[in-house]
Design a protein around this motif. Sequence first.
Motif, PDB file in Angstrom:
ATOM      1  N   LEU A  70       0.825  -1.203   0.000  1.00 33.48           N
ATOM      2  CA  LEU A  70       0.000   0.000   0.000  1.00 33.48           C
ATOM      3  C   LEU A  70       0.864   1.260   0.000  1.00 33.48           C
ATOM      4  N   GLU A  71       1.891   1.249   0.857  1.00 30.06           N
ATOM      5  CA  GLU A  71       2.807   2.391   0.927  1.00 30.06           C
ATOM      6  C   GLU A  71       3.474   2.646  -0.414  1.00 30.06           C
ATOM      7  N   LEU A  72       3.961   1.549  -1.015  1.00 28.57           N
ATOM      8  CA  LEU A  72       4.686   1.692  -2.282  1.00 28.57           C
ATOM      9  C   LEU A  72       3.779   2.232  -3.377  1.00 28.57           C
ATOM     10  N   LEU A  73       2.558   1.727  -3.433  1.00 30.35           N
ATOM     11  CA  LEU A  73       1.634   2.195  -4.472  1.00 30.35           C
ATOM     12  C   LEU A  73       1.266   3.652  -4.238  1.00 30.35           C
ATOM     13  N   GLU A  74       1.255   4.025  -2.972  1.00 31.98           N
ATOM     14  CA  GLU A  74       1.008   5.414  -2.645  1.00 31.98           C
ATOM     15  C   GLU A  74       2.169   6.284  -3.145  1.00 31.98           C
ATOM     16  N   THR A  75       3.388   5.790  -2.907  1.00 28.85           N
ATOM     17  CA  THR A  75       4.590   6.501  -3.343  1.00 28.85           C
ATOM     18  C   THR A  75       4.574   6.768  -4.848  1.00 28.85           C
ATOM     19  N   VAL A  76       4.111   5.760  -5.622  1.00 28.15           N
ATOM     20  CA  VAL A  76       4.116   5.948  -7.076  1.00 28.15           C
ATOM     21  C   VAL A  76       2.797   6.565  -7.560  1.00 28.15           C
ATOM     22  N   GLY A  77       1.991   7.011  -6.621  1.00 32.57           N
ATOM     23  CA  GLY A  77       0.776   7.737  -6.968  1.00 32.57           C
ATOM     24  C   GLY A  77      -0.382   6.874  -7.450  1.00 32.57           C
ATOM     25  N   LEU A  78      -0.479   5.672  -6.938  1.00 38.72           N
ATOM     26  CA  LEU A  78      -1.556   4.779  -7.410  1.00 38.72           C
ATOM     27  C   LEU A  78      -2.469   4.324  -6.265  1.00 38.72           C
ATOM     28  N   LYS A  79      -2.571   5.167  -5.264  1.00 44.55           N
ATOM     29  CA  LYS A  79      -3.360   4.797  -4.097  1.00 44.55           C
ATOM     30  C   LYS A  79      -4.797   4.419  -4.483  1.00 44.55           C
ATOM     31  N   GLU A  80      -5.311   5.110  -5.487  1.00 48.81           N
ATOM     32  CA  GLU A  80      -6.702   4.889  -5.896  1.00 48.81           C
ATOM     33  C   GLU A  80      -6.879   3.649  -6.781  1.00 48.81           C
ATOM     34  N   ARG A  81      -5.773   3.046  -7.168  1.00 48.48           N
ATOM     35  CA  ARG A  81      -5.870   1.978  -8.169  1.00 48.48           C
ATOM     36  C   ARG A  81      -5.423   0.610  -7.654  1.00 48.48           C
ATOM     37  N   ILE A  82      -5.314   0.492  -6.340  1.00 46.95           N
ATOM     38  CA  ILE A  82      -4.699  -0.741  -5.812  1.00 46.95           C
ATOM     39  C   ILE A  82      -5.447  -2.011  -6.187  1.00 46.95           C
ATOM     40  N   ASN A  83      -6.762  -1.905  -6.396  1.00 52.02           N
ATOM     41  CA  ASN A  83      -7.511  -3.126  -6.694  1.00 52.02           C
ATOM     42  C   ASN A  83      -7.787  -3.326  -8.179  1.00 52.02           C
ATOM     43  N   HIS A  84      -7.074  -2.574  -9.003  1.00 52.38           N
ATOM     44  CA  HIS A  84      -7.233  -2.723 -10.447  1.00 52.38           C
ATOM     45  C   HIS A  84      -6.260  -3.765 -10.977  1.00 52.38           C
ATOM     46  N   LYS A  85      -6.728  -4.493 -11.952  1.00 52.54           N
ATOM     47  CA  LYS A  85      -5.837  -5.444 -12.621  1.00 52.54           C
ATOM     48  C   LYS A  85      -5.093  -4.695 -13.726  1.00 52.54           C
ATOM     49  N   PRO A  86      -3.947  -5.223 -14.175  1.00 51.95           N
ATOM     50  CA  PRO A  86      -3.156  -4.526 -15.196  1.00 51.95           C
ATOM     51  C   PRO A  86      -3.991  -4.077 -16.398  1.00 51.95           C
ATOM     52  N   ALA A  87      -4.924  -4.916 -16.850  1.00 48.29           N
ATOM     53  CA  ALA A  87      -5.706  -4.560 -18.027  1.00 48.29           C
ATOM     54  C   ALA A  87      -6.592  -3.346 -17.773  1.00 48.29           C
ATOM     55  N   GLU A  88      -6.834  -3.058 -16.480  1.00 52.54           N
ATOM     56  CA  GLU A  88      -7.684  -1.920 -16.139  1.00 52.54           C
ATOM     57  C   GLU A  88      -6.855  -0.664 -15.840  1.00 52.54           C
ATOM     58  N   LEU A  89      -5.562  -0.725 -16.149  1.00 50.29           N
ATOM     59  CA  LEU A  89      -4.674   0.409 -15.882  1.00 50.29           C
ATOM     60  C   LEU A  89      -4.081   0.908 -17.191  1.00 50.29           C
TER      61      LEU A  89
END
Lengths: 424, 231
Positions: B129-148
Motif C-alpha cells: 500500500l505504501e509503495l503504491l502510494e509513493t508511485v501515486g496509485l493509491k486509488e488503483r490498488i484493486n485494479h488489474k493490469p488490463a484496467e490500468l
Amino acid sequence: MKSIDVFGYSFNAIKLRKLRSALTTLGVIVGIAAIVALLSITQGLQTTITSELNQGLSANTLIVRPSSGNDIGGGFGQGISGTGFSLYSNYTTEINSLSPDIESSVAVMSRSGYIQTENLKQSATIYGIDFNQYAQVYPTFKAETGYIPTDPLENQAVVGTRINQPGQNGTIFFDAGNIINIAWVNATVLPPVDESYTAVVAGVLEKVGGFGSNGPSDTGVYIPIETAQSFFGTDQCDMIIVTLKDSDNATVTSVSKAITDHFSNQVSVTSPTAMIDMLSSVFDTLQLFLVGIAAISLLVAGIGIMNIMFVSLIERTREIGILKSLGMKSRSVLSIFLAESAIIGLIGAVAGIGLGYGLAAIVAQVISSGVFGGGGGALAITPLLTPTVIAGALAFGIGISVIFALYPAWRASKLKPVDALRYE
Amino acid sequence: MISKNVAVVEALNVKKTYMLGKVPVEALRGVNFRVNQGDFVSILGPSGSGKSTMLNLIGALDKPTSGTLFIDGVDIGRLNDNQLSDLRRRIGFVFQFFNLIPRLTARDNVELSMSIADMGKSERRKRALELLETVGLKERINHKPAELSGGQQQRVAIARALANNPKFLLLDEPTGNVDSKTASEVLALIQNLNKEHNVSIIMVTHDEKLARQAKRTVKMFDGEINSDVVN
Ligand SMILES: Nc1ncnc2c1ncn2[C@@H]1O[C@H](COP(=O)(O)OP(=O)(O)OP(=O)(O)O)[C@@H](O)[C@H]1O
Ligand SMILES: [Mg+2]
C-alpha cells in the motif's frame, strides 16, 4: 516462498480457469466416485450378508447333511445320498453322545410346498422341527404375533412373515389364530398327488431377512416334526443341526471330524464360520477386481491432468519467467504447479467421495426395494463408507493428480527466466 | 553515508554469445563496466546493440558466456540456481513491457515479489500500500493490469521492483511505452529514488534527452561500449 502463499497463488490460478479446472476435476471426481461407490456397496453388502448369516446361523452350530457327493434327491433335498445313506430324526441321540462339546442337536425336515387360504396361495418351504430345540439354536425363531408353542399340538404351525404378508406392504392375509391349508405335491408316488391338511397358525415370526439360509426363514412354514413325519410319510430328515458348547475353531474341527467319522464319511458337516470366512474372501477378491477397474478411470483422469498441466505450462511460460525474475526458486515453481494439481485432486476426491456414496445409496435403495430381491425387502443393504475408504480415496485422488503433474511441473521449474520472458 | 566507490556492478570483459541454431550471435563482445553505489547510469544505443542483454546479466537473469560479472560483490558466474534466485530478490527490475501478472491486482502484483521473498502477509500488505502510494496509485490498488493505463502499469512495475528494498534498480526502456508527460513523471520518480534513497539506477533507453537526465551515459554499439561519459 511460504507454503501458504504457494497454495494461495495456485488457488488463484485455478479460480481463473474455472471451466477448465472444473473439467479436469470432473475426471478425478468420476474415478473416485466409481471406486467409492463400488467399495461402499460391496462392503455394505458384505456386512449385511455376514451379519444376517451370523444371525441365521449361530457361530456355534454345525450342519450335518447326507454327503452330497452325487445327490439323487434333486430339488429340495430328499435326504437320500447317492450311496443310499439317509439321515433319520432319531440320529440326534447318537450324535449327542459323540462329544462332550455337543450341547444338543435338532433334526430338520424340509419340503417345498405351499399354503392356501380363502384368498391366498403362497409357495413356502415346510419345515418339520422340534420347536423348543430349534428356538434354542436360533434366537431369530421368535414370534412377532401369536406365540411359539412349547408343546405344540399336531395341527399347530408357525409361519414366516412373508407367508402371511407376501408383499411386505402392510397387507396381512391371515394372522395368528387363523386356519390355513398346508400342502405339498407328493412326487414319491406316481402319479404325484397333492396332499394337504388344515393347521392353526400359532404364531408369525419376526422378520429375519434374506440370508438365514439354514436358520429361520421369512418364507418358511414350521410344523412339529412328528406331524411332518406323518405328512411327508418318512422318518428321514434333511439335516441335523448340532449346537456346540463353544465356537472355538478347535472344537468345531474336532466335533466335525467325530461326526463324519461316526457316519463313515457319508455325511458332510459344514460350519457357518467357515462359510462366512469363505464368503468374505470371495468378497475381498471381488472388491479388488472392481476397484481395479475403477482405478483405470482414475488413470485416465491422471493423464487428463498431465495434459492440462502441459497446456498450462505453455500458456504460463511468461508468467513463470516473471516469477523467476522476481527471485522465485525453482522448487517454489515446482510447488506451485504441484499444489494446483493437489488442489484439483483434493476437490475431485472430496466431491467424488460424496458422489460415490450417493450413487451407492441409490443402488442400495434399488436393490433393497426388491428389483433383485424378487418381491421386496429380501436384502436391505446400507452402503458402508469406512474411514479407511475415505482416507484411501483422498490419498489416491491427490496422489494420482500430483504424480501426473510431476513431469510438467518439473519442466516448468527448469525454465530459464530470460527464455521464459522472451516467450510470446 | 556509503562511500561513492563501492561497486554494485562490475563487469570485466563480459561476453555473451547466443546460439541461433548453429549460428553464434555475439550480443556482447567484451564489456568492461562499473556502477558504484548511488550512481544513475543510462545506457544508450541502437536496437540490437546488446542493451537488454547487458541488463539481463546485471539482473542475474542470465550468466555471461565468458568474462566476470560481479553483482553486489559476488561473481554471478559461480552462483547456482538457488543463489541466483536469492540475488534476484535484491535487484529491482522494471521490464520494457512491465511484465505484471494479468490476473493479479496492482496490490497483489506488488505483494507477490515480497511473498516470494518470504515476507509475512500483514507486513507485505502494508508495504504494498505504501509503495503504491509513493508511485501515486493509491486509488488503483484493486485494479488489474488490463484496467490500468500504460503509465500506471509502469508505476506498478516500479513499485514491485522497489518492494524488497533493492540495492539497485534496473529499468529497460521505462518510458518507451508511455506518453511524454508520463515519461517525465516516471523520470522524476526515479530521480527522487536516486537522490533521496541512494538507490543506484541503471536505465536503458533510446531517448538521448532522457539519457542526459542521468548522472552518467554509457553508449553501446554492436555489443561493445564505445563511450562512457559523466553528464
Ligand atoms: N535469446 C536470444 N537468442 C538469440 N539471439 C539473441 C537472444 N537475445 C538477444 N539476441 C540477439 O542479441 C543481440 C542483442 O540483443 P538485445 O536484446 O540485447 O538488443 P537491445 O540493444 O536491447 O535492442 P532493443 O533496443 O531493440 O531492445 C541482437 O542481435 C539479438 O538478436
Ligand atoms: Mg532491448
